[in-house]
Design a protein around this motif. Sequence first.
Motif, PDB file in Angstrom:
ATOM      1  N   HIS A   6      19.681  23.147  52.892  1.00  0.00           N
ATOM      2  CA  HIS A   6      19.283  22.318  51.660  1.00  0.00           C
ATOM      3  C   HIS A   6      17.905  21.869  51.762  1.00  0.00           C
ATOM      4  CE1 HIS A   6      23.812  21.349  51.298  1.00  0.00           C
ATOM      5  NE2 HIS A   6      23.863  22.065  52.444  1.00  0.00           N
ATOM      6  N   VAL A  63      20.664  13.143  48.599  1.00  0.00           N
ATOM      7  CA  VAL A  63      20.136  12.775  50.051  1.00  0.00           C
ATOM      8  C   VAL A  63      21.470  12.626  50.886  1.00  0.00           C
ATOM      9  CG1 VAL A  63      19.087  11.311  51.672  1.00  0.00           C
ATOM     10  CG2 VAL A  63      17.972  11.856  49.494  1.00  0.00           C
ATOM     11  N   ASP A  64      22.521  11.689  50.585  1.00  0.00           N
ATOM     12  CA  ASP A  64      23.689  11.570  51.342  1.00  0.00           C
ATOM     13  C   ASP A  64      24.487  12.988  51.489  1.00  0.00           C
ATOM     14  OD1 ASP A  64      23.124   8.806  51.437  1.00  0.00           O
ATOM     15  OD2 ASP A  64      24.527   8.185  50.003  1.00  0.00           O
ATOM     16  N   ILE A  66      23.365  15.704  51.666  1.00  0.00           N
ATOM     17  CA  ILE A  66      22.334  16.872  52.419  1.00  0.00           C
ATOM     18  C   ILE A  66      22.686  16.236  54.000  1.00  0.00           C
ATOM     19  CG2 ILE A  66      20.173  17.388  53.282  1.00  0.00           C
ATOM     20  CD1 ILE A  66      19.613  17.820  50.333  1.00  0.00           C
ATOM     21  N   GLU A  67      22.474  14.928  54.117  1.00  0.00           N
ATOM     22  CA  GLU A  67      22.609  14.646  55.375  1.00  0.00           C
ATOM     23  C   GLU A  67      24.098  14.557  55.789  1.00  0.00           C
ATOM     24  OE1 GLU A  67      19.231  10.786  55.388  1.00  0.00           O
ATOM     25  OE2 GLU A  67      21.583  10.256  55.108  1.00  0.00           O
ATOM     26  N   ASN A  68      25.076  14.409  55.079  1.00  0.00           N
ATOM     27  CA  ASN A  68      26.492  14.565  55.731  1.00  0.00           C
ATOM     28  C   ASN A  68      27.021  15.896  55.774  1.00  0.00           C
ATOM     29  OD1 ASN A  68      27.145  11.699  56.194  1.00  0.00           O
ATOM     30  ND2 ASN A  68      26.847  11.490  54.102  1.00  0.00           N
ATOM     31  N   ASN A  69      26.594  16.583  55.152  1.00  0.00           N
ATOM     32  CA  ASN A  69      27.079  18.270  55.021  1.00  0.00           C
ATOM     33  C   ASN A  69      27.433  18.838  56.324  1.00  0.00           C
ATOM     34  OD1 ASN A  69      26.410  21.646  53.874  1.00  0.00           O
ATOM     35  ND2 ASN A  69      27.936  20.308  52.889  1.00  0.00           N
TER      36      ASN A  69
END
Length: 75
Positions: A6, A63-64, A66-69
Motif C-alpha cells: 500500500h 490511512v486507517d 492501510i494501517e489496519n490491513n
Amino acid sequence: MSNHVHILLSFYDESKPFFRVMQSHKSFTARKCNKLLGRSGPFWQDESYDHWVRDEEEFIRIVDYIENNPVKAGL
C-alpha cells in the motif's frame, strides 16, 4: 503485507502524469528489491489499483485501512 504494498502519495508537483510517477517508483523499487533478493527480471505485477483522495475524511479512512490491513491479516 507479504503479497502486496500500500502506498499513499501526495503530489506537490503535478507536472508529471500519475502513471509516470508510478512507473518511476516501480522501476526504482524493483531494482532495489531484486538486488536485495539476488534476483533479476520483473518484480511488480502489471496491474495496480489507484484512487484519488478527494477530501480529508477519505484520506483518514484510507490511512486507517492501510494501517489496519496487516493487523486484519494477522501480521
